[in-house]
Design a protein around this motif. Structure first.
Motif, PDB file in Angstrom:
ATOM      1  N   LYS A  35       0.935  -1.301  -0.002  1.00 29.92           N
ATOM      2  CA  LYS A  35       0.051   0.166   0.024  1.00 29.92           C
ATOM      3  C   LYS A  35       0.862   1.307   0.201  1.00 29.92           C
ATOM      4  O   LYS A  35       1.954   0.990   0.476  1.00 29.92           O
ATOM      5  CB  LYS A  35      -0.722  -0.042   1.305  1.00 29.92           C
ATOM      6  N   ALA A  45       0.748  -5.420   3.458  1.00 28.57           N
ATOM      7  CA  ALA A  45      -0.288  -6.169   3.864  1.00 28.57           C
ATOM      8  C   ALA A  45      -0.708  -7.239   3.756  1.00 28.57           C
ATOM      9  O   ALA A  45      -0.153  -7.996   2.627  1.00 28.57           O
ATOM     10  CB  ALA A  45      -1.539  -5.069   3.096  1.00 28.57           C
ATOM     11  N   HIS A  71       2.085  -6.039  -8.001  1.00 31.86           N
ATOM     12  CA  HIS A  71       2.768  -5.851  -6.630  1.00 31.86           C
ATOM     13  C   HIS A  71       4.056  -6.636  -6.594  1.00 31.86           C
ATOM     14  O   HIS A  71       4.851  -6.393  -5.473  1.00 31.86           O
ATOM     15  CB  HIS A  71       1.975  -6.157  -5.298  1.00 31.86           C
TER      16      HIS A  71
END
Length: 106
Positions: A35, A45, A71
């Motif tokens: 994040k 996360a 990611h």
């Protein structure tokens, strides 16, 4: 397939405990993500979720893991651990390939 993260045995044990005792549906996997950004840098996360179209899926230590493809580059080499101390407990993220910063006074 290249697995972008590792999960320590201690973290695996805690994740399996959560999956077993916290009513996580059997078709859910561990989702690892990032994040933010900006001045504060990235925050990481963990959660449980169903696979989505843009996920990279793999299994480590018997735990099904999902990471959004966008990611992966931010998580490459990351190690997920579980810390349990007198004052706090929780999951930690560390990249063992990046040297730790040392205080100027050390």
């Amino acid at each position: 397939m290249l697995i972008p993260i590792t999960i320590t045995e201690k973290a695996q044990k805690e994740i399996k405990n959560i999956m077993e005792h916290k009513n996580i549906p059997v078709d859910y996997s561990l989702r690892v993500g990032v994040k933010g950004g900006g001045c504060g840098g990235m925050s990481y996360a963990l959660g449980f979720d169903k696979p989505k179209e843009d996920d990279q899926q793999f299994e480590t230590g018997g735990i099904p893991v999902l990471i959004e493809k966008r990611h992966v580059m931010f998580l490459m080499g990351m190690q997920v651990d579980f810390y349990e101390g007198n004052e706090a407990r929780g999951f930690t993220f560390e990249n063992p390939d990046i040297p730790k910063r040392h205080d100027v006074n050390e």
